[in-house]
Structures are given as structure tokens and as C-alpha cells.
Design a protein around this motif. Sequence first.
Motif, PDB file in Angstrom:
ATOM      1  N   UNK A  88      -7.055   8.253  -0.919  1.00  0.00           N
ATOM      2  CA  UNK A  88      -7.315   9.110  -2.073  1.00  0.00           C
ATOM      3  C   UNK A  88      -6.256   8.891  -3.141  1.00  0.00           C
ATOM      4  N   UNK A  89      -6.703   8.604  -4.356  1.00  0.00           N
ATOM      5  CA  UNK A  89      -5.792   8.453  -5.478  1.00  0.00           C
ATOM      6  C   UNK A  89      -5.088   7.111  -5.559  1.00  0.00           C
ATOM      7  N   UNK A  90      -5.399   6.189  -4.678  1.00  0.00           N
ATOM      8  CA  UNK A  90      -4.749   4.869  -4.691  1.00  0.00           C
ATOM      9  C   UNK A  90      -5.829   3.793  -4.759  1.00  0.00           C
ATOM     10  N   UNK A  91      -5.500   2.656  -5.359  1.00  0.00           N
ATOM     11  CA  UNK A  91      -6.491   1.577  -5.404  1.00  0.00           C
ATOM     12  C   UNK A  91      -6.755   1.026  -4.008  1.00  0.00           C
ATOM     13  N   UNK A  92      -7.971   0.532  -3.745  1.00  0.00           N
ATOM     14  CA  UNK A  92      -8.273  -0.049  -2.431  1.00  0.00           C
ATOM     15  C   UNK A  92      -7.402  -1.267  -2.146  1.00  0.00           C
ATOM     16  N   UNK A  93      -7.107  -1.475  -0.875  1.00  0.00           N
ATOM     17  CA  UNK A  93      -6.297  -2.615  -0.440  1.00  0.00           C
ATOM     18  C   UNK A  93      -7.120  -3.425   0.554  1.00  0.00           C
ATOM     19  N   UNK A  94      -7.215  -4.719   0.326  1.00  0.00           N
ATOM     20  CA  UNK A  94      -7.915  -5.607   1.246  1.00  0.00           C
ATOM     21  C   UNK A  94      -6.920  -6.057   2.309  1.00  0.00           C
ATOM     22  N   UNK A  95      -7.039  -5.497   3.507  1.00  0.00           N
ATOM     23  CA  UNK A  95      -6.092  -5.810   4.576  1.00  0.00           C
ATOM     24  C   UNK A  95      -6.190  -7.260   5.047  1.00  0.00           C
ATOM     25  N   UNK A  96      -7.343  -7.897   4.793  1.00  0.00           N
ATOM     26  CA  UNK A  96      -7.504  -9.302   5.187  1.00  0.00           C
ATOM     27  C   UNK A  96      -6.556 -10.213   4.417  1.00  0.00           C
ATOM     28  N   UNK A  97      -6.026  -9.729   3.290  1.00  0.00           N
ATOM     29  CA  UNK A  97      -5.091 -10.538   2.491  1.00  0.00           C
ATOM     30  C   UNK A  97      -3.634 -10.206   2.829  1.00  0.00           C
ATOM     31  N   UNK A  98      -3.418  -9.385   3.848  1.00  0.00           N
ATOM     32  CA  UNK A  98      -2.066  -8.990   4.252  1.00  0.00           C
ATOM     33  C   UNK A  98      -1.731  -9.682   5.578  1.00  0.00           C
ATOM     34  N   UNK A  99      -0.999 -10.789   5.546  1.00  0.00           N
ATOM     35  CA  UNK A  99      -0.744 -11.574   6.758  1.00  0.00           C
ATOM     36  C   UNK A  99      -0.108 -10.775   7.899  1.00  0.00           C
ATOM     37  N   UNK A 100       0.836  -9.887   7.589  1.00  0.00           N
ATOM     38  CA  UNK A 100       1.495  -9.135   8.657  1.00  0.00           C
ATOM     39  C   UNK A 100       0.527  -8.163   9.324  1.00  0.00           C
ATOM     40  N   UNK A 101      -0.365  -7.575   8.528  1.00  0.00           N
ATOM     41  CA  UNK A 101      -1.372  -6.669   9.091  1.00  0.00           C
ATOM     42  C   UNK A 101      -2.306  -7.448   9.997  1.00  0.00           C
ATOM     43  N   UNK A 102      -2.760  -8.588   9.535  1.00  0.00           N
ATOM     44  CA  UNK A 102      -3.674  -9.401  10.332  1.00  0.00           C
ATOM     45  C   UNK A 102      -3.014  -9.863  11.624  1.00  0.00           C
ATOM     46  N   UNK A 103      -1.728 -10.176  11.544  1.00  0.00           N
ATOM     47  CA  UNK A 103      -0.998 -10.579  12.756  1.00  0.00           C
ATOM     48  C   UNK A 103      -0.981  -9.432  13.768  1.00  0.00           C
ATOM     49  N   UNK A 104      -0.758  -8.217  13.291  1.00  0.00           N
ATOM     50  CA  UNK A 104      -0.745  -7.065  14.190  1.00  0.00           C
ATOM     51  C   UNK A 104      -2.125  -6.796  14.771  1.00  0.00           C
ATOM     52  N   UNK A 105      -3.181  -7.027  13.991  1.00  0.00           N
ATOM     53  CA  UNK A 105      -4.537  -6.824  14.508  1.00  0.00           C
ATOM     54  C   UNK A 105      -4.827  -7.725  15.702  1.00  0.00           C
ATOM     55  N   UNK A 106      -4.156  -8.865  15.770  1.00  0.00           N
ATOM     56  CA  UNK A 106      -4.361  -9.760  16.912  1.00  0.00           C
ATOM     57  C   UNK A 106      -3.833  -9.159  18.218  1.00  0.00           C
ATOM     58  N   UNK A 107      -2.990  -8.124  18.099  1.00  0.00           N
ATOM     59  CA  UNK A 107      -2.434  -7.464  19.286  1.00  0.00           C
ATOM     60  C   UNK A 107      -3.307  -6.300  19.763  1.00  0.00           C
ATOM     61  N   UNK A 108      -4.320  -5.939  18.980  1.00  0.00           N
ATOM     62  CA  UNK A 108      -5.207  -4.839  19.360  1.00  0.00           C
ATOM     63  C   UNK A 108      -6.136  -5.342  20.464  1.00  0.00           C
ATOM     64  N   UNK A 109      -6.229  -4.614  21.578  1.00  0.00           N
ATOM     65  CA  UNK A 109      -7.114  -5.061  22.669  1.00  0.00           C
ATOM     66  C   UNK A 109      -8.562  -5.183  22.194  1.00  0.00           C
ATOM     67  N   UNK A 110      -9.281  -6.152  22.754  1.00  0.00           N
ATOM     68  CA  UNK A 110     -10.667  -6.380  22.358  1.00  0.00           C
ATOM     69  C   UNK A 110     -11.524  -5.130  22.508  1.00  0.00           C
ATOM     70  N   UNK A 111     -11.330  -4.372  23.593  1.00  0.00           N
ATOM     71  CA  UNK A 111     -12.154  -3.186  23.803  1.00  0.00           C
ATOM     72  C   UNK A 111     -11.974  -2.177  22.675  1.00  0.00           C
TER      73      UNK A 111
END
Length: 77
Positions: A9-32
Motif C-alpha cells: 500500500x502506497x508504494x510502487x510495485x516491485x518485480x521480485x524476479x529482477x532482484x537476484x538476492x530474493x531469487x537466490x533465497x527462493x531457491x531455499x524454499x522447500x518445493x512443497x
Amino acid sequence: DESLILQQHGAPPVNLATAPMVMEEFHHVPDWQHDAGGPVIVCEHSSYPWHAPEFRRIWRSIADLCNVPKDVRNTDV
């Protein structure tokens, strides 16, 4: 959302796919968890989403140990 767009709310949208550190952390999320489409940050003790006040309290205690200034909040980017 499913397109990895973070909207606050009140902030511009952020495309997380363009954030390398975020994407790296997503690789640690279990598949389930990833396949379920639920929250990524869950309480380690209950496996349910954190209650906001409790998350802030724990975050601040860790931030204090790491010497993060008091004026920095977990919502700051």
C-alpha cells in the motif's frame, strides 16, 4: 503474487524476479511450500504465518544484536 510482483500500500510495485538476492533465497524454499502457493515467511515453531507484532518483536531483537540502528525497521528497503 504468482508473477512475483510485490505490491505494498502506497508504494510502487516491485518485480521480485529482477532482484537476484530474493531469487537466490527462493531457491531455499522447500518445493512443497513453493507449490502450495502459501506464505514464504512462516514461524519456525508453528509452520503458520507470523503474527505481525510477534514478527516485529523478534526482528527487532535480532536487529539489535546486529547493531542495526533503531530507526531502521523491517519494512525499510
